[in-house]
Design a protein around this motif. Structure first.
Motif, PDB file in Angstrom:
ATOM      1  N   GLU A   1       7.659  -2.306  24.734  1.00 35.59           N
ATOM      2  CA  GLU A   1       6.532  -2.329  25.679  1.00 35.59           C
ATOM      3  C   GLU A   1       5.444  -3.305  25.215  1.00 35.59           C
ATOM      4  OE1 GLU A   1       4.786   1.465  26.699  1.00 35.59           O
ATOM      5  OE2 GLU A   1       3.265   0.469  27.917  1.00 35.59           O
ATOM      6  N   LEU A   2       5.239  -3.318  23.906  1.00 34.58           N
ATOM      7  CA  LEU A   2       4.232  -4.238  23.375  1.00 34.58           C
ATOM      8  C   LEU A   2       4.691  -5.692  23.574  1.00 34.58           C
ATOM      9  CD1 LEU A   2       1.486  -3.892  22.074  1.00 34.58           C
ATOM     10  CD2 LEU A   2       2.580  -4.078  19.851  1.00 34.58           C
ATOM     11  N   PHE A   3       5.955  -5.952  23.288  1.00 35.86           N
ATOM     12  CA  PHE A   3       6.503  -7.296  23.510  1.00 35.86           C
ATOM     13  C   PHE A   3       6.339  -7.698  24.976  1.00 35.86           C
ATOM     14  CE2 PHE A   3       9.802  -8.198  19.872  1.00 35.86           C
ATOM     15  CZ  PHE A   3       8.760  -8.220  18.967  1.00 35.86           C
ATOM     16  N   CYS A   4       6.622  -6.742  25.855  1.00 37.00           N
ATOM     17  CA  CYS A   4       6.530  -7.008  27.287  1.00 37.00           C
ATOM     18  C   CYS A   4       5.084  -7.372  27.652  1.00 37.00           C
ATOM     19  CB  CYS A   4       6.976  -5.737  27.994  1.00 37.00           C
ATOM     20  SG  CYS A   4       7.448  -6.012  29.635  1.00 37.00           S
ATOM     21  N   THR A   5       4.139  -6.611  27.099  1.00 36.79           N
ATOM     22  CA  THR A   5       2.717  -6.878  27.357  1.00 36.79           C
ATOM     23  C   THR A   5       2.341  -8.282  26.889  1.00 36.79           C
ATOM     24  OG1 THR A   5       2.336  -4.547  26.908  1.00 36.79           O
ATOM     25  CG2 THR A   5       0.392  -5.950  26.946  1.00 36.79           C
ATOM     26  N   TRP A   6       2.798  -8.612  25.689  1.00 41.36           N
ATOM     27  CA  TRP A   6       2.468  -9.934  25.147  1.00 41.36           C
ATOM     28  C   TRP A   6       3.112 -11.049  25.981  1.00 41.36           C
ATOM     29  CZ3 TRP A   6       3.471  -8.388  19.295  1.00 41.36           C
ATOM     30  CH2 TRP A   6       2.394  -7.616  18.864  1.00 41.36           C
ATOM     31  N   SER A   7       4.328 -10.787  26.463  1.00 46.24           N
ATOM     32  CA  SER A   7       5.012 -11.834  27.235  1.00 46.24           C
ATOM     33  C   SER A   7       4.257 -12.107  28.550  1.00 46.24           C
ATOM     34  CB  SER A   7       6.460 -11.431  27.528  1.00 46.24           C
ATOM     35  OG  SER A   7       6.472 -10.377  28.453  1.00 46.24           O
ATOM     36  N   GLU A   8       3.527 -11.086  29.028  1.00 45.54           N
ATOM     37  CA  GLU A   8       2.796 -11.256  30.299  1.00 45.54           C
ATOM     38  C   GLU A   8       1.347 -11.676  30.089  1.00 45.54           C
ATOM     39  OE1 GLU A   8       3.174  -7.342  31.876  1.00 45.54           O
ATOM     40  OE2 GLU A   8       5.296  -7.599  32.384  1.00 45.54           O
ATOM     41  N   SER A   9       0.928 -11.866  28.846  1.00 43.09           N
ATOM     42  CA  SER A   9      -0.500 -12.147  28.628  1.00 43.09           C
ATOM     43  C   SER A   9      -0.830 -13.567  29.092  1.00 43.09           C
ATOM     44  CB  SER A   9      -0.871 -11.953  27.160  1.00 43.09           C
ATOM     45  OG  SER A   9      -0.301 -12.960  26.404  1.00 43.09           O
ATOM     46  N   ASN A  10      -2.136 -13.828  29.297  1.00 47.39           N
ATOM     47  CA  ASN A  10      -2.487 -15.154  29.830  1.00 47.39           C
ATOM     48  C   ASN A  10      -2.829 -16.161  28.728  1.00 47.39           C
ATOM     49  OD1 ASN A  10      -4.786 -13.924  29.148  1.00 47.39           O
ATOM     50  ND2 ASN A  10      -5.671 -13.843  31.218  1.00 47.39           N
ATOM     51  N   PHE A  11      -2.400 -15.839  27.512  1.00 46.31           N
ATOM     52  CA  PHE A  11      -2.507 -16.816  26.409  1.00 46.31           C
ATOM     53  C   PHE A  11      -1.243 -16.660  25.560  1.00 46.31           C
ATOM     54  CE2 PHE A  11      -4.742 -12.890  25.423  1.00 46.31           C
ATOM     55  CZ  PHE A  11      -4.096 -12.478  24.288  1.00 46.31           C
ATOM     56  N   PRO A  12      -0.889 -17.692  24.800  1.00 42.79           N
ATOM     57  CA  PRO A  12       0.342 -17.579  23.996  1.00 42.79           C
ATOM     58  C   PRO A  12       0.186 -16.599  22.833  1.00 42.79           C
ATOM     59  CG  PRO A  12      -0.558 -19.834  23.931  1.00 42.79           C
ATOM     60  CD  PRO A  12      -1.534 -19.005  24.695  1.00 42.79           C
ATOM     61  N   VAL A  13       1.203 -15.811  22.608  1.00 41.54           N
ATOM     62  CA  VAL A  13       1.221 -14.894  21.456  1.00 41.54           C
ATOM     63  C   VAL A  13       2.411 -15.295  20.588  1.00 41.54           C
ATOM     64  CG1 VAL A  13       1.479 -12.495  20.688  1.00 41.54           C
ATOM     65  CG2 VAL A  13       0.250 -12.986  22.827  1.00 41.54           C
ATOM     66  N   LEU A  14       2.130 -15.602  19.332  1.00 37.25           N
ATOM     67  CA  LEU A  14       3.234 -15.857  18.399  1.00 37.25           C
ATOM     68  C   LEU A  14       3.358 -14.646  17.490  1.00 37.25           C
ATOM     69  CD1 LEU A  14       5.429 -17.577  17.078  1.00 37.25           C
ATOM     70  CD2 LEU A  14       3.670 -18.539  15.601  1.00 37.25           C
ATOM     71  N   CYS A  15       4.490 -13.992  17.549  1.00 36.90           N
ATOM     72  CA  CYS A  15       4.696 -12.793  16.720  1.00 36.90           C
ATOM     73  C   CYS A  15       5.694 -13.128  15.611  1.00 36.90           C
ATOM     74  CB  CYS A  15       5.198 -11.652  17.598  1.00 36.90           C
ATOM     75  SG  CYS A  15       5.537 -10.173  16.651  1.00 36.90           S
ATOM     76  N   LEU A  16       5.237 -12.999  14.381  1.00 38.88           N
ATOM     77  CA  LEU A  16       6.089 -13.321  13.225  1.00 38.88           C
ATOM     78  C   LEU A  16       6.645 -12.013  12.673  1.00 38.88           C
ATOM     79  CD1 LEU A  16       3.509 -15.836  11.819  1.00 38.88           C
ATOM     80  CD2 LEU A  16       5.744 -16.430  12.775  1.00 38.88           C
ATOM     81  N   VAL A  17       7.900 -11.776  12.984  1.00 37.16           N
ATOM     82  CA  VAL A  17       8.511 -10.495  12.609  1.00 37.16           C
ATOM     83  C   VAL A  17       9.202 -10.642  11.256  1.00 37.16           C
ATOM     84  CG1 VAL A  17      10.215  -8.748  13.263  1.00 37.16           C
ATOM     85  CG2 VAL A  17       8.938  -9.947  15.033  1.00 37.16           C
ATOM     86  N   SER A  18       8.875  -9.739  10.341  1.00 35.75           N
ATOM     87  CA  SER A  18       9.534  -9.792   9.030  1.00 35.75           C
ATOM     88  C   SER A  18      10.921  -9.180   9.137  1.00 35.75           C
ATOM     89  CB  SER A  18       8.729  -9.003   8.003  1.00 35.75           C
ATOM     90  OG  SER A  18       7.500  -9.634   7.805  1.00 35.75           O
ATOM     91  N   GLU A  19      11.821  -9.815   8.437  1.00 38.87           N
ATOM     92  CA  GLU A  19      13.205  -9.342   8.349  1.00 38.87           C
ATOM     93  C   GLU A  19      13.223  -7.851   7.997  1.00 38.87           C
ATOM     94  OE1 GLU A  19      16.759 -11.804   6.157  1.00 38.87           O
ATOM     95  OE2 GLU A  19      14.909 -11.414   5.103  1.00 38.87           O
ATOM     96  N   GLY A  20      14.145  -7.107   8.554  1.00 42.34           N
ATOM     97  CA  GLY A  20      14.243  -5.685   8.204  1.00 42.34           C
ATOM     98  C   GLY A  20      14.824  -4.894   9.353  1.00 42.34           C
ATOM     99  N   CYS A  21      14.630  -3.565   9.267  1.00 41.08           N
ATOM    100  CA  CYS A  21      15.332  -2.667  10.190  1.00 41.08           C
ATOM    101  C   CYS A  21      14.959  -2.869  11.651  1.00 41.08           C
ATOM    102  CB  CYS A  21      15.067  -1.227   9.780  1.00 41.08           C
ATOM    103  SG  CYS A  21      13.313  -0.861   9.632  1.00 41.08           S
ATOM    104  N   VAL A  22      13.843  -3.518  11.925  1.00 44.32           N
ATOM    105  CA  VAL A  22      13.394  -3.647  13.310  1.00 44.32           C
ATOM    106  C   VAL A  22      14.148  -4.756  14.076  1.00 44.32           C
ATOM    107  CG1 VAL A  22      11.514  -5.306  12.981  1.00 44.32           C
ATOM    108  CG2 VAL A  22      11.216  -3.442  14.593  1.00 44.32           C
TER     109      VAL A  22
END
Ligand code: TRH
Length: 404
Positions: free
Chosen positions: A209-230
């Motif tokens: 849901e958070l990813f979805c929110t960011w994808s719809e935002s009116n500015f670019p969001v760069l999310c740096l995900v650390s390697e791991g269980c997620v």
């Protein structure tokens, strides 16, 4: 000149990286800032190696930055030639059990070691009442003392290197240093209107849901995900079977880059350089506070739900002095991230709503993060620990005199 104090730190890696992360920081601080002679016993060198790649996972004894690292395997205390003499200060981290042979040596030796059980961090009120309490051994003439890290002045405080805040401030005020950092990580420099987020969390069903929110935002969001269980969740959000370190994925205004696990000191810099940090467990949670940037904590989930109390105790402290409406929106975001998705959804505002409300208070949140790190920085765990050690040492000396 006084002889340097010797110290043994014992660490068992229960899971993940927090246990060794904390012990390694403590070992370095005692060695570098207080000239102590430190041996760090750890049962899992492979996990250690992830935080600090120059550690050799096959070496039973090695020196790293002046700290002697010993592989704590069940057999090593049975090898007589190792002839281990207990140190003056003995720290068992997170109630790990000391080897029987070592405890027997503590009883047999002439001087009395000071035995500390360094506990997990919690913001709960009871911590202040239990900090520094003695726990006499049931059968042997030894006493162990509980040492509780914490946020309140009556607790043991937090691990903080003497120069960390100055290094953070220098990094954050030097665009060149930051640019070099991004280049070394293989990540492009931030765009002017972008929001840059670091993401280190356990599996979390609020993530899509958070990813979805960011994808719809009116500015670019760069999310740096650390390697791991997620990563399996990241893969499924992007309709992939698998993602790995180095992958870049795009959905609307959201770009996700998967980062490899980076060296512990570089991870601090990552948090200094991002606009907001999602962290977890214990150690990254503390480091996010030193970063002086807004952060969201994914607390380590416990089976009996004890983590829920821990989370609200922290939020209560963290939000003290904040305007009520801002405290409420931060609570909504944090609860949604930790509880809302695993309990009654209807009870919590959606992550989307909570995120938008937090963004509306972005500047106040930033200022509060800075003030919070400033407020906490006066309560150093290592200084508190060494003062406590001095106090116990005086008691031991008095006991010795009265025995004569
Ligand atoms: O890894 P964690 O979940 O660790 C722990 C353990 O689960 C432990 O058993 C539990 O009791 C404790 O949490 C509460 O999260 P933590 O504590 O944040 O530790 C992560 C460590 O890894 C921390 O020292 C920072 C470091 N790190 C790196 O060095 N490089 C990286 O790229 C990342 C993402 C983290």
């Amino acid at each position: 000149m006084n002889k340097p104090i010797t110290c043994d730190i014992f660490c068992t890696v229960i899971d993940n990286f927090g246990d060794i992360g904390v012990c390694w920081r403590l070992a370095k601080q005692l060695t570098h800032e207080h000239g102590m002679i430190v041996r760090l016993w750890v049962d899992d060198l492979l996990s250690f190696c992830r935080l600090h790649p120059i550690i050799c996972p096959d070496m039973p004894i090695q020196d790293c930055f002046g700290v002697e690292i010993r592989h704590w395997s069940s057999s090593c205390f049975e090898i007589p030639f190792l002839n281990v003499e207990p140190s003056q200060l003995v720290i068992e981290a997170f109630a790990c059990e000391l080897p029987e042979h070592y405890v027997a040596e503590m009883v047999a030796q002439e001087y009395k070691s000071i035995w500390i059980n360094l506990e997990y961090l919690s913001a709960e009120e009871w911590v202040a009442g239990c900090h520094c309490l003695p726990s006499p051994h049931p059968t042997l003439p030894l006493t162990k003392y509980f040492f509780f890290p914490g946020f309140a002045p009556q607790t043991g405080g937090l691990l903080l290197e003497q120069d960390l805040i100055a290094r953070r401030d220098a990094f954050q005020s030097e665009p060149h240093t930051q640019a070099a950092f991004w280049r070394a990580l293989g990540v492009p420099l931030p765009k002017s209107d972008e929001m840059r987020v670091s993401m280190f969390c356990y599996e979390n069903i609020a993530l899509p849901e958070l990813f979805c929110t960011w994808s719809e935002s009116n500015f670019p969001v760069l999310c740096l995900v650390s390697e791991g269980c997620v990563l399996s969740q990241v893969a499924s959000f992007f309709g992939r079977e698998h993602v790995e370190a180095g992958d870049t994925l795009q959905c609307g205004n959201l770009e996700v880059r998967v980062l490899p696990f980076i060296e512990q000191d570089r991870y601090d810099e990552l948090m200094w350089a991002c606009d907001i940090n999602f962290v977890r467990g214990e150690d990254s949670f503390v480091r996010a506070q030193w970063a002086g940037k807004p952060f969201v904590w994914h607390i380590y989930p416990q089976q009996d739900c004890a983590h829920i109390n821990k989370l609200s105790s922290f939020m209560e402290l963290y939000c003290l002095g904040l305007q009520l409406d801002i405290a409420q929106v931060l609570n909504n975001l944090w609860e949604g991230w930790n509880i809302g998705n695993s309990a009654d959804q209807a009870f919590f505002p959606s992550s989307k709503q909570a995120w938008k409300e937090c963004l509306a208070h972005k500047y106040l949140w930033q200022r509060h993060s800075r003030d919070w790190s400033q407020r906490l920085s006066g309560n150093s765990l290592v200084l508190n620990l060494l003062n406590f050690v001095k106090k116990i040492d005086r008691i031991h000396s008095l006991e010795c005199k009265s025995d004569i």
